[in-house]
Scaffold this active site. Structure first.
Site, PDB file in Angstrom:
ATOM      1  N   LYS A   1       0.821  -1.227   0.000  1.00 54.40           N
ATOM      2  CA  LYS A   1       0.000   0.000   0.000  1.00 54.40           C
ATOM      3  C   LYS A   1       0.847   1.265   0.000  1.00 54.40           C
ATOM      4  O   LYS A   1       0.443   2.277  -0.561  1.00 54.40           O
ATOM      5  CB  LYS A   1      -0.938   0.008   1.213  1.00 54.40           C
ATOM      6  CG  LYS A   1      -2.114  -0.949   1.066  1.00 54.40           C
ATOM      7  CD  LYS A   1      -3.219  -0.610   2.049  1.00 54.40           C
ATOM      8  CE  LYS A   1      -4.411  -1.514   1.850  1.00 54.40           C
ATOM      9  NZ  LYS A   1      -5.432  -1.344   2.896  1.00 54.40           N
TER      10      LYS A   1
ATOM     11  N   LYS B   1      -4.905  -9.788  -6.426  1.00 52.29           N
ATOM     12  CA  LYS B   1      -6.234 -10.066  -5.869  1.00 52.29           C
ATOM     13  C   LYS B   1      -7.259  -9.056  -6.371  1.00 52.29           C
ATOM     14  O   LYS B   1      -6.896  -7.917  -6.703  1.00 52.29           O
ATOM     15  CB  LYS B   1      -6.177 -10.100  -4.340  1.00 52.29           C
ATOM     16  CG  LYS B   1      -5.895  -8.770  -3.709  1.00 52.29           C
ATOM     17  CD  LYS B   1      -6.151  -8.775  -2.208  1.00 52.29           C
ATOM     18  CE  LYS B   1      -5.961  -7.355  -1.705  1.00 52.29           C
ATOM     19  NZ  LYS B   1      -6.351  -7.071  -0.374  1.00 52.29           N
TER      20      LYS B   1
ATOM     21  N   LYS C   1     -10.806  -3.303  -4.235  1.00 49.18           N
ATOM     22  CA  LYS C   1     -11.578  -2.071  -4.417  1.00 49.18           C
ATOM     23  C   LYS C   1     -10.714  -0.984  -5.026  1.00 49.18           C
ATOM     24  O   LYS C   1     -11.203  -0.067  -5.670  1.00 49.18           O
ATOM     25  CB  LYS C   1     -12.056  -1.547  -3.062  1.00 49.18           C
ATOM     26  CG  LYS C   1     -13.020  -2.421  -2.322  1.00 49.18           C
ATOM     27  CD  LYS C   1     -13.197  -1.834  -0.909  1.00 49.18           C
ATOM     28  CE  LYS C   1     -13.862  -2.796   0.039  1.00 49.18           C
ATOM     29  NZ  LYS C   1     -13.640  -2.440   1.438  1.00 49.18           N
TER      30      LYS C   1
HETATM   31  P1  AMP Z   1     -11.327  -5.050   2.944  1.00 50.42           P
HETATM   32  O1  AMP Z   1     -12.288  -4.619   1.911  1.00 50.42           O
HETATM   33  O2  AMP Z   1      -9.907  -4.966   2.519  1.00 50.42           O
HETATM   34  O3  AMP Z   1     -11.598  -4.473   4.282  1.00 50.42           O
HETATM   35  O4  AMP Z   1     -11.602  -6.617   3.114  1.00 50.42           O
HETATM   36  C1  AMP Z   1     -12.724  -7.134   3.793  1.00 50.42           C
HETATM   37  C2  AMP Z   1     -12.637  -8.644   3.845  1.00 50.42           C
HETATM   38  O5  AMP Z   1     -12.695  -9.188   2.519  1.00 50.42           O
HETATM   39  C3  AMP Z   1     -11.328  -9.157   4.459  1.00 50.42           C
HETATM   40  O6  AMP Z   1     -11.601 -10.311   5.235  1.00 50.42           O
HETATM   41  C4  AMP Z   1     -10.507  -9.515   3.262  1.00 50.42           C
HETATM   42  O7  AMP Z   1      -9.550 -10.516   3.549  1.00 50.42           O
HETATM   43  C5  AMP Z   1     -11.560 -10.033   2.293  1.00 50.42           C
HETATM   44  N1  AMP Z   1     -11.136  -9.862   0.895  1.00 50.42           N
HETATM   45  C6  AMP Z   1     -10.812  -8.685   0.288  1.00 50.42           C
HETATM   46  N2  AMP Z   1     -10.460  -8.901  -0.997  1.00 50.42           N
HETATM   47  C7  AMP Z   1     -10.551 -10.246  -1.199  1.00 50.42           C
HETATM   48  C8  AMP Z   1     -10.324 -11.096  -2.330  1.00 50.42           C
HETATM   49  N3  AMP Z   1      -9.925 -10.609  -3.501  1.00 50.42           N
HETATM   50  N4  AMP Z   1     -10.520 -12.429  -2.177  1.00 50.42           N
HETATM   51  C9  AMP Z   1     -10.920 -12.942  -0.987  1.00 50.42           C
HETATM   52  N5  AMP Z   1     -11.175 -12.197   0.111  1.00 50.42           N
HETATM   53  C10 AMP Z   1     -10.982 -10.866   0.010  1.00 50.42           C
END
Ligand code: AMP
Ligand code: TRP
Length: 334
Positions: A114, A198, A201
Site C-alpha cells: 500500500k 487479488k 476495491k
Molecule cells: P477489505 O475490503 O480490505 O476491508 O476486506 C474485507 C474482507 O474481505 C477481508 O476479510 C478480506 O480478507 C476479504 N477480501 C478482500 N479482498 C478479497 C479477495 N480478492 N478475495 C478474498 N477475500 C478478500
C-alpha cells in the site's frame, strides 16, 4: 482454557464491496452467525490510514452496513457497528502500540504494497494499521476471525501481540490467541484482468472486479472481457494452474455452483472458455444481483442503517468497557 467462542471481523468502508469480499469474507460471516456470537465492525479508523473524503467516508460506512445486511447478516443475531463509535478500539490500539515491535511491523507485506515505492510519504497510521487490527480483535477477546487469505499475516501478528501482552503482564491466557477462519477453496478471488493480483476495491480498472451493485449487463460485460486462455479447458489442475486467470474463473464457478474443483474440471474439460463464461455469467448474476438490489433498497433507508449502527455500538461498548477495565488494570493504568 475456556471453550467460549467469539467471532470478530472487520471490513473497511472504502467503496464498493466486490465478489472477493463476498466469497472470501461476507458469506462466511453469515454462516457463522447461526451458531456463534459474532461481532462485525465497519473499520472506519482503518480506512482513514489512506485519505478519505469525509462525505464519501460517511456514505461508505452506511453502504458497508447495507452490504452486511443484504448478504444476510441479522442485527438481532450479530453485533454490527462502526469502529470509531467505540473509543476503546483507539485506546487499546495505543496500549498495543507499546507492546508490538517495530521489527514485526517491518515484515508486513500489506504495508509494503500500500505504501508503494515512497514509504516516507505513507501515513504513520498505515504503518501501525496491524496494531489497530489486533486491538479490534483483542478488545472483545475474540477467539475466531473470518478473513480472506490477504489478512493471514495480520492475524499472525495479532496472535504475537496477544502472546507478548500475556507474557509481559504475567497473565497467561488473558487474551485468547485469535484463530483465522479462512475460506478453504476461495480465500483469494483474483482480478479478472490479472490473475496474479487479488480482486480489490482500489484497482483502477472497474473491469478487474465484479461489484455487488453491478447490473446483470455490467456483470455480463465484465466476464466476457475477463482474461482467460485461447486453448480449451484442461482436464487437470496442474495445467490449469499455469493460467492464473483461467484458474480464477473456474474457482469462482466451482465456489458458487458448490461443485468441487475436480468435478468442475471433469465437466468443463475440452470446452472453450466462452462456454465457461456463459455459464459463469448466469451463476454470478443469480447470486449477486439480488444482493445488489437489496443494498440499493437499504441505502434509501439511511435512518434504519444508522439505527442498526447505534444499537450495535451500545452492545459492543458494554463488552469493550468491561474488558478495557481489566486491561488498564493489568498495564498499571489508574
Ligand atoms: P477489505 O475490503 O480490505 O476491508 O476486506 C474485507 C474482507 O474481505 C477481508 O476479510 C478480506 O480478507 C476479504 N477480501 C478482500 N479482498 C478479497 C479477495 N480478492 N478475495 C478474498 N477475500 C478478500
Ligand atoms: N484489515 C482488514 C482488511 O483490510 C480489516 C480489519 C480491520 C479486520 N480490523 C479487523 C479484519 C479485525 C478482521 C479483524 O480486510
Amino acid at each position: 482454557m475456556s471453550s467460549r467462542k467469539l467471532v470478530f471481523s472487520g471490513v473497511q468502508p472504502t467503496g464498493n464491496l466486490h465478489l472477493g469480499n463476498y466469497l472470501g469474507a461476507l458469506k462466511n460471516f453469515v454462516s457463522l452467525q447461526k451458531n456463534t456470537e459474532c461481532i462485525y465492525c465497519v473499520v472506519d479508523l482503518h480506512a482513514i490510514t489512506i485519505f478519505q473524503k469525509p462525505n464519501e467516508l460517511q456514505n461508505n460506512v452506511l453502504e458497508t452496513v447495507a452490504s452486511f445486511l443484504a448478504t444476510g447478516l441479522d442485527p438481532k443475531k450479530s453485533t454490527i457497528f462502526n469502529q470509531s463509535s467505540v473509543s476503546g478500539h483507539a485506546e487499546l490500539a495505543w496500549i498495543l502500540n507499546c507492546v508490538s515491535r517495530i521489527g514485526w511491523l517491518n515484515r508486513m507485506t500489506q504495508f509494503k504494497d500500500k505504501a508503494g515505492s515512497d514509504k516516507e510519504k505513507a501515513s504513520v497510521g498505515l504503518y501501525i494499521y496491524p496494531n489497530l487490527m489486533a486491538a479490534d480483535i483483542l478488545l472483545y477477546k475474540a477467539t475466531h476471525v473470518p478473513v480472506g487469505a490477504d489478512q493471514k499475516q495480520h492475524l499472525e501478528l495479532s496472535r504475537d501481540i496477544a502472546q507478548k501482552f500475556n507474557n509481559d503482564f504475567d497473565c497467561k491466557d488473558f487474551f485468547p490467541l485469535p484463530e483465522p477462519l479462512i475460506a478453504k477453496n476461495i480465500s483469494r478471488v483474483m482480478s479478472l484482468r490479472d490473475g496474479t493480483k487479488k480482486m480489490s476495491k482500489s484497482e483502477e480498472s472497474d473491469y478487474s472486479r465484479i461489484n455487488l451493485k453491478d447490473s446483470p449487463d455490467e456483470i455480463s460485460k465484465k466476464i466476457k472481457k475477463a482474461k482467460s486462455d485461447s486453448s480449451s479447458i484442461p482436464d487437470n489442475l496442474k495445467d490449469l494452474e499455469k493460467k492464473p486467470e483461467a484458474l480464477n474463473l473456474i474457482n469462482i464457478f466451482s465456489e458458487i455452483s458448490k461443485k468441487s474443483l475436480e468435478k468442475t474440471l471433469i465437466d468443463m474439460s475440452g470446452k472453450e472458455y466462452s462456454y465457461l463464461k456463459t455459464k459463469l455469467t448466469e451463476l454470478v448474476i443469480n447470486e449477486i444481483t439480488p444482493v445488489g438490489k437489496e443494498i440499493k433498497k437499504l441505502l434509501a433507508e439511511k435512518a434504519y442503517l444508522k439505527n442498526v449502527l447505534k444499537k450495535g455500538k451500545e452492545k459492543a461498548n458494554i463488552i469493550a468497557e468491561e474488558n478495557l477495565k481489566n486491561i488498564r488494570e493489568k498495564v498499571g493504568l489508574i
